[in-house]
Write a protein that holds these residues in place. Structure first.
Motif, short mmCIF file in Angstrom:
data_model
loop_
_atom_site.label_atom_id
_atom_site.label_comp_id
_atom_site.label_asym_id
_atom_site.label_seq_id
_atom_site.Cartn_x
_atom_site.Cartn_y
_atom_site.Cartn_z
N MET A 135 26.60 100.85 22.30
CA MET A 135 25.72 99.80 22.78
C MET A 135 24.43 99.85 21.97
O MET A 135 23.82 100.89 21.83
N THR A 136 24.03 98.70 21.46
CA THR A 136 22.80 98.64 20.67
C THR A 136 21.60 98.57 21.61
O THR A 136 21.74 98.34 22.82
N SER A 137 20.42 98.75 21.05
CA SER A 137 19.21 98.71 21.88
C SER A 137 18.99 97.31 22.46
O SER A 137 18.51 97.16 23.57
N SER A 138 19.38 96.26 21.69
CA SER A 138 19.23 94.90 22.23
C SER A 138 20.20 94.67 23.39
O SER A 138 19.87 93.97 24.35
N ASP A 139 21.40 95.24 23.30
CA ASP A 139 22.36 95.14 24.41
C ASP A 139 21.80 95.84 25.65
O ASP A 139 21.92 95.34 26.76
N ALA A 140 21.21 97.01 25.44
CA ALA A 140 20.65 97.77 26.55
C ALA A 140 19.48 97.02 27.18
O ALA A 140 19.34 97.00 28.41
N GLN A 141 18.67 96.36 26.35
CA GLN A 141 17.55 95.58 26.88
C GLN A 141 18.05 94.39 27.69
O GLN A 141 17.51 94.08 28.75
N LEU A 142 19.09 93.72 27.18
CA LEU A 142 19.66 92.59 27.90
C LEU A 142 20.24 93.04 29.24
O LEU A 142 20.04 92.39 30.27
N LEU A 143 20.95 94.14 29.23
CA LEU A 143 21.52 94.67 30.47
C LEU A 143 20.43 95.03 31.47
O LEU A 143 20.54 94.71 32.66
#
Length: 53
Positions: A1-9
């Protein structure tokens, strides 16, 4: 999981409990879609769908 995915989640988890029961988005007013722009989007999607058929 990328950092942008983690931020979106994380954002989704933050907004989820604030989601109204009416089905309307919990987005802030400045990010809400207007009726006019919604109709434009729907019209564009329908046109694109017709072209695909």
């Amino acid at each position: 999981m990328t950092s942008s995915d983690a931020q979106l989640l994380a954002r989704r988890r933050f907004l989820a409990p604030k989601q109204p029961t009416t089905g309307r988005s919990a987005l802030p007013d400045r990010q809400r879609i207007t009726t006019k722009s919604h109709e434009t989007v729907v019209r564009a999607l329908r046109d694109a769908n017709r072209k695909l058929q």
